[in-house]
Scaffold this active site. Structure first.
Site, mmCIF file in Angstrom:
data_model
loop_
_atom_site.group_PDB
_atom_site.id
_atom_site.type_symbol
_atom_site.label_atom_id
_atom_site.label_comp_id
_atom_site.label_asym_id
_atom_site.label_seq_id
_atom_site.Cartn_x
_atom_site.Cartn_y
_atom_site.Cartn_z
ATOM 1 N N ASN A 48 0.845 -1.193 0.000
ATOM 2 C CA ASN A 48 0.000 0.000 0.000
ATOM 3 C C ASN A 48 0.882 1.245 0.000
ATOM 4 O O ASN A 48 1.940 1.284 0.634
ATOM 5 C CB ASN A 48 -1.008 0.002 1.157
ATOM 6 C CG ASN A 48 -0.429 -0.275 2.523
ATOM 7 O OD1 ASN A 48 0.593 -0.931 2.655
ATOM 8 N ND2 ASN A 48 -1.082 0.221 3.542
ATOM 9 N N GLU A 50 0.426 5.143 0.677
ATOM 10 C CA GLU A 50 -0.475 6.190 1.178
ATOM 11 C C GLU A 50 -0.024 7.566 0.710
ATOM 12 O O GLU A 50 1.041 7.721 0.100
ATOM 13 C CB GLU A 50 -0.547 6.095 2.710
ATOM 14 C CG GLU A 50 -1.132 4.752 3.126
ATOM 15 C CD GLU A 50 -1.426 4.623 4.607
ATOM 16 O OE1 GLU A 50 -0.938 5.458 5.408
ATOM 17 O OE2 GLU A 50 -2.162 3.673 4.968
ATOM 18 N N CYS A 59 -4.058 0.625 -2.617
ATOM 19 C CA CYS A 59 -3.908 -0.638 -1.881
ATOM 20 C C CYS A 59 -2.829 -1.526 -2.492
ATOM 21 O O CYS A 59 -2.554 -1.470 -3.701
ATOM 22 C CB CYS A 59 -5.211 -1.417 -1.909
ATOM 23 S SG CYS A 59 -6.564 -0.697 -0.979
ATOM 24 N N GLU A 61 -2.903 -4.758 -3.090
ATOM 25 C CA GLU A 61 -3.381 -5.724 -4.094
ATOM 26 C C GLU A 61 -3.419 -5.078 -5.476
ATOM 27 O O GLU A 61 -3.043 -5.685 -6.477
ATOM 28 C CB GLU A 61 -4.791 -6.214 -3.751
ATOM 29 C CG GLU A 61 -4.897 -6.934 -2.424
ATOM 30 C CD GLU A 61 -5.249 -6.006 -1.278
ATOM 31 O OE1 GLU A 61 -4.696 -4.894 -1.199
ATOM 32 O OE2 GLU A 61 -6.078 -6.400 -0.456
ATOM 33 N N CYS A 90 -10.202 -5.065 0.362
ATOM 34 C CA CYS A 90 -11.323 -4.117 0.313
ATOM 35 C C CYS A 90 -12.153 -4.376 -0.942
ATOM 36 O O CYS A 90 -11.747 -5.097 -1.858
ATOM 37 C CB CYS A 90 -10.808 -2.682 0.343
ATOM 38 S SG CYS A 90 -10.168 -2.105 -1.250
ATOM 39 N N CYS A 93 -10.509 -3.575 -4.342
ATOM 40 C CA CYS A 93 -9.516 -4.577 -4.777
ATOM 41 C C CYS A 93 -10.203 -5.854 -5.244
ATOM 42 O O CYS A 93 -9.759 -6.490 -6.202
ATOM 43 C CB CYS A 93 -8.529 -4.867 -3.650
ATOM 44 S SG CYS A 93 -7.405 -3.488 -3.368
HETATM 45 N N1 THU Z 1 -5.312 -1.481 2.348
HETATM 46 C C1 THU Z 1 -4.741 -2.304 1.409
HETATM 47 O O1 THU Z 1 -3.587 -2.135 1.014
HETATM 48 N N2 THU Z 1 -5.491 -3.325 0.941
HETATM 49 C C2 THU Z 1 -6.782 -3.583 1.305
HETATM 50 O O2 THU Z 1 -7.428 -4.427 0.717
HETATM 51 C C3 THU Z 1 -7.374 -2.845 2.424
HETATM 52 C C4 THU Z 1 -6.654 -1.617 2.842
HETATM 53 C C5 THU Z 1 -4.506 -0.360 2.842
HETATM 54 C C6 THU Z 1 -4.994 0.993 2.395
HETATM 55 C C7 THU Z 1 -4.467 1.881 3.499
HETATM 56 O O3 THU Z 1 -3.131 2.240 3.172
HETATM 57 C C8 THU Z 1 -4.444 0.986 4.718
HETATM 58 O O4 THU Z 1 -4.538 -0.337 4.253
HETATM 59 C C9 THU Z 1 -5.559 1.268 5.690
HETATM 60 O O5 THU Z 1 -6.789 1.275 5.063
#
Ligand code: THU
Length: 137
Positions: A48, A50, A59, A61, A90, A93
């Site tokens: 991920n 940010e 994300c 994935e 999520c 994804c």
């Molecule tokens: N996140 C992912 O990388 N994958 C997911 O399927 C769920 C959330 C990340 C996004 C963000 O950087 C952190 O997790 C918190 O939501």
């Protein structure tokens, strides 16, 4: 039908765990790593990423899928996702994974590198809207 051997499962969880260390998650402190195995046997990792403007975050994935697609790989066997607490992908994804196959195996691991769940994109996204959904007369 997609299938994985035990060594492949262990390799994917280990690769996703290793990738997780490269997550850029200074705001949530929720580091995620992914490892996507293509049908051709290549593995693409993702983390991920940010952003100070929070919605610009991507994300792990989707990073892995987009890396694979941009390298010409469109058919996937499995994806391992490792989070601090064994969180599931999520909705966004799940939708992106569904685009490239509902049979893709999804492995969920935790921070200790333990496999917690094995499922499929089909099971994670019932009634998925896929490329076939756009076919009409
Ligand atoms: N996140 C992912 O990388 N994958 C997911 O399927 C769920 C959330 C990340 C996004 C963000 O950087 C952190 O997790 C918190 O939501």
């Amino acid at each position: 039908m997609n299938s994985l051997s035990d060594p492949q499962i262990q390799m994917l969880i280990a690769t996703a765990s290793e990738a997780r260390q490269r997550a850029y998650a200074p705001y949530s402190n929720y580091a995620v790593g992914a490892a996507l195995l293509t049908k051709s046997g290549q593995v693409f990792t993702g983390v991920n990423v940010e952003n100070a403007a929070y919605p610009a975050t991507m994300c792990a994935e989707r990073v892995a899928v987009f890396k694979a697609i941009s390298e010409g790989e469109h058919t996937f066997e499995a994806i391992a996702i490792v989070t601090p607490n064994g969180g599931f992908p999520c909705g966004g994804c799940r939708q992106v994974l569904a685009e490239f196959g509902l049979e893709t195996i999804v492995l969920i691991g935790d921070a200790a590198g333990h496999l917690l769940h094995q499922t499929t994109v089909r099971d994670l996204l019932p009634g998925a809207f896929t490329p076939d959904s756009l076919k009409h007369s």
